[in-house]
Design an enzyme around this catalytic site. Structure first.
Site: not given
Ligand code: PLP
Length: 309
Positions: A159
């Protein structure tokens, strides 16, 4: 979504006033997107604010940093404590939490390795990401014309701030076309995720979500929902989906820290199922929000109660 300002931000080991949490415009991350971050929520419970899956989010932060050879100059324990401290300092009962590790000021050029590292944890009150009514009514989405970053260009396992320019393209395209959100396909045409959410479909009572190898983020809400759904007796599959699987689903929903569980009522102008939140989505929302409030013993270990941290 506007940020609603709190009092203090944790920065490089200290709690500083909100307006003093600044970096130089020539910081490496500003130019090259060389930061890594997390999005976390703390929920109000009868035992005070509790952070949902703090350990998992911080572990992912360290994994993101490792991928970019970024050494975080604080231990995970220190950042756990800092998260609790900044929530308590701001006297918030529930909030969004944004840890950010960035390459700071001092070096110019693509090589990030000699730039100093800044670590920030900001918190502020934040409601439903796609709107309060979206949790009930659902959102309208568009399959983006932008493809998700290929895994060997910008890996979904991290991320990193710069990677989100891909999500920004998809999000803005969908908003300008009159939709609420976008879903991106990978180079092979398989469904990955939204600009900041994972996606699930329900068909004939079975849940399916794309596998991480499709190129989606290994979402922490996704994993929680898989576990909760299985505990409720549903079959959950991690299998590739094509766009028509979304059109033909009985139900479809997003999961994510920001979006929580948000129903998708329309994909590319085609109603999903009955065109409103379906019964499985509603049941999962109920179980999910009970867990976030600390009302379900089975999932208490997913909460870090900040007053005990
Ligand atoms: C591209 C993307 N997909 C999925 C998610 C969902 O991830 P999480 O449930 O860990 O927040 C996020 C959020 O962080 C994201 O940025």
């Amino acid at each position: 979504m506007p940020i609603s300002q709190a009092e203090k931000i944790w920065m490089d080991g200290d709690l500083v006033d909100w307006q003093d949490a600044t970096i130089h415009v020539l910081s490496h991350a500003v130019h090259y997107g060389s930061g890594v971050f997390e999005g976390i929520r703390a929920y109000e419970t009868s035992r005070g604010p509790a952070v949902w899956h703090l350990d998992e989010h911080l572990k992912r932060l360290y994994r993101s940093a490792k991928l970019y050879h970024l050494d975080i100059p604080f231990s995970r324990e220190a950042l756990t404590q800092a998260t609790a401290d900044v929530i308590l300092a701001n006297e918030l009962r529930a909030c969004y939490i944004r840890p950010l590790v960035l390459r700071g000021y001092g070096e110019m050029g693509v090589n990030p390795l000699d730039a100093p590292v800044n670590v920030v944890i900001a918190v502020w009150p934040w409601g439903a990401y796609l709107g309060e009514e979206a949790l009930e009514q659902g959102v309208r989405i568009k399959i983006s014309s932008w493809r998700r970053n290929p895994q060997n260009s910008l890996p979904a396992a991290a991320k990193a701030t710069g990677q989100y320019i891909n999500s920004v393209l998809a999000k803005v395209e969908s908003l300008k076309a009159g939709y609420d959100e976008a879903i991106m396909l990978n180079e092979a045409g398989m469904v990955t995720d939204g600009s900041g959410e994972n996606v699930f479909i329900v068909r004939d009572g079975v849940l399916t979500t794309p596998p991480i190898a499709a190129g989606c983020l290994d979402g922490i809400t996704r994993a929680s929902v898989i576990r909760i759904a299985r505990d409720l007796g549903y079959e959950v599959r991690e299998e590739n989906l094509v766009r028509t699987d979304l059109y033909n689903a009985d139900e479809c929903f997003f999961t994510g820290t920001a979006a929580e569980i948000t129903p998708i009522r329309e994909v590319d102008d085609r109603a999903v199922g009955e065109g409103h939140r379906g019964p499985v989505t509603k049941e999962l929302q109920g179980a999910f929000f009970a867990a976030t409030k600390g009302d379900d013993e089975r999932y208490l270990a997913w909460l870090t109660f900040v007053r005990d941290a």
